[in-house]
Design a protein around this motif. Sequence first.
Motif, PDB file in Angstrom:
ATOM      1  N   ASP A  98       8.022   7.584  -3.858  1.00 44.57           N
ATOM      2  CA  ASP A  98       8.549   7.996  -5.220  1.00 44.57           C
ATOM      3  C   ASP A  98       9.468   6.913  -5.626  1.00 44.57           C
ATOM      4  O   ASP A  98       9.592   6.609  -6.797  1.00 44.57           O
ATOM      5  CB  ASP A  98       9.354   9.281  -4.803  1.00 44.57           C
ATOM      6  N   ASP A  99      10.275   6.211  -4.847  1.00 44.41           N
ATOM      7  CA  ASP A  99      11.147   5.117  -5.608  1.00 44.41           C
ATOM      8  C   ASP A  99      10.644   3.725  -4.775  1.00 44.41           C
ATOM      9  O   ASP A  99      10.989   3.593  -3.569  1.00 44.41           O
ATOM     10  CB  ASP A  99      12.446   5.354  -5.077  1.00 44.41           C
ATOM     11  N   ALA A 100      10.332   2.623  -5.403  1.00 44.09           N
ATOM     12  CA  ALA A 100       9.863   1.569  -4.665  1.00 44.09           C
ATOM     13  C   ALA A 100      10.818   0.628  -4.935  1.00 44.09           C
ATOM     14  O   ALA A 100      10.411  -0.800  -4.530  1.00 44.09           O
ATOM     15  CB  ALA A 100       8.435   1.172  -5.463  1.00 44.09           C
TER      16      ALA A 100
ATOM     17  N   ILE B 180      -0.459  -1.934 -10.192  1.00 48.89           N
ATOM     18  CA  ILE B 180      -1.702  -1.332 -10.005  1.00 48.89           C
ATOM     19  C   ILE B 180      -1.478   0.220  -9.528  1.00 48.89           C
ATOM     20  O   ILE B 180      -1.930   1.039  -9.725  1.00 48.89           O
ATOM     21  CB  ILE B 180      -2.507  -2.053  -8.770  1.00 48.89           C
ATOM     22  N   PHE B 181      -0.319   0.482  -8.629  1.00 53.25           N
ATOM     23  CA  PHE B 181       0.119   1.424  -7.945  1.00 53.25           C
ATOM     24  C   PHE B 181       1.101   2.418  -8.619  1.00 53.25           C
ATOM     25  O   PHE B 181       1.105   3.645  -8.391  1.00 53.25           O
ATOM     26  CB  PHE B 181       0.567   1.272  -6.565  1.00 53.25           C
ATOM     27  N   LYS B 182       1.973   1.752  -9.512  1.00 55.95           N
ATOM     28  CA  LYS B 182       2.956   2.433 -10.036  1.00 55.95           C
ATOM     29  C   LYS B 182       3.210   2.440 -11.478  1.00 55.95           C
ATOM     30  O   LYS B 182       2.789   1.371 -12.053  1.00 55.95           O
ATOM     31  CB  LYS B 182       4.453   2.044  -9.487  1.00 55.95           C
TER      32      LYS B 182
ATOM     33  N   PHE C 284       0.880  -0.923  -0.082  1.00 62.05           N
ATOM     34  CA  PHE C 284      -0.126  -0.058  -0.014  1.00 62.05           C
ATOM     35  C   PHE C 284       0.782   1.210  -0.016  1.00 62.05           C
ATOM     36  O   PHE C 284       0.468   2.490  -0.375  1.00 62.05           O
ATOM     37  CB  PHE C 284      -0.922   0.053   1.140  1.00 62.05           C
ATOM     38  N   SER C 285       2.088   1.142   0.367  1.00 62.45           N
ATOM     39  CA  SER C 285       3.153   2.301   0.718  1.00 62.45           C
ATOM     40  C   SER C 285       3.343   2.897  -0.990  1.00 62.45           C
ATOM     41  O   SER C 285       4.028   3.698  -1.023  1.00 62.45           O
ATOM     42  CB  SER C 285       4.097   2.223   1.220  1.00 62.45           C
TER      43      SER C 285
END
Length: 328
Positions: free
Chosen positions: A134-136, A170-172, A128-129
């Motif tokens: 910014d950088d995963a 999904i998130f990025k 979720f984070s």
Amino acid sequence: MINLFKSFNPLNILWLAILVFVLRMGYIAEAPDKLQFVFVEPFARLLLPVGYEYALSPFENVCLAGLVVLGQAVLLNFLVNKYNLLGRSTFLPSLMYVTVTALFPQFLILSAPLLCNFLLIWMLFKLFSFYKGDDAKSTAYDLGMIVALGSIIYLPYIYLFLAIWLGLVIFKPFNWREWISGILGYVTVFFFFAVFYYLNNRLGSFYQIWAPLGTKFPNSINIKYLNYLVLIPVIIIIGLFLFHFQKNYYKSYVQVRKSFQLLLVIFIIAGLSFYVKSQFSLTHFVLCAVPAAVFLAYYFAYASRKWFYESLYLLLLISIIYFQFNTF
């Protein structure tokens, strides 16, 4: 009871503890003389050369499992409230988790899948984070290590690696370095595991660790359908959740919508990965309890007819207790 847990009152933890005990009374009364507890895969037994499978009495086993469930329920509740998945702070996720993890007698004992739910909740915090990070790359690396640890405890957990990539989708926006980071995290753990095998002159069998992944998906499963009648209230509640969620879908924050998409993916992956184990066991499906608890909590958070949702939850509780004393 639902109204009690709709409010964010720390005293609800006490009621949770009481409910955990109540939902296990029936099983404790009918428990077998011995309960086996295996919390690592056979290939990891080198790490634990002593026998521990029957170290706990059935009573100790069930009570310790109850404490594990209570701890996981509180963590899951914190997760859901932190990311505001229900739109309000409640104790409903913890209530639903305690309830779902009592659906079948096989859920009530200590097992590797139950312990893996700690890792799954930890993964969800990190997944979720992704939304605001910014950088995963470092997070994906950590997630790969978590999946590797889960695979050592319970091999079918390896399929949760897909949740890392799907979470990135999904998130990025696509970044190949983030995708590779998850692989590197997984490989790091098993690199040290391979070194351990080498030092014990077992490197030749190291490659057999993933052999069960080649098991064919079963064409049929021999089950007693009457034992699954307890799922009828759960199916009804999930159907009502889908109805309410689709009405509120575009009213929800983007992060909430994406989070529920990921939870649905994890629910499907966890459910379908059961076939890796040669012997079918309901214990595996406790991995589905985390996303299922959030789905059920969402419905009860937005349900408006008190007499209906309270009766529905009471029916679920009665069904759980009844089937603990009656098997077909």
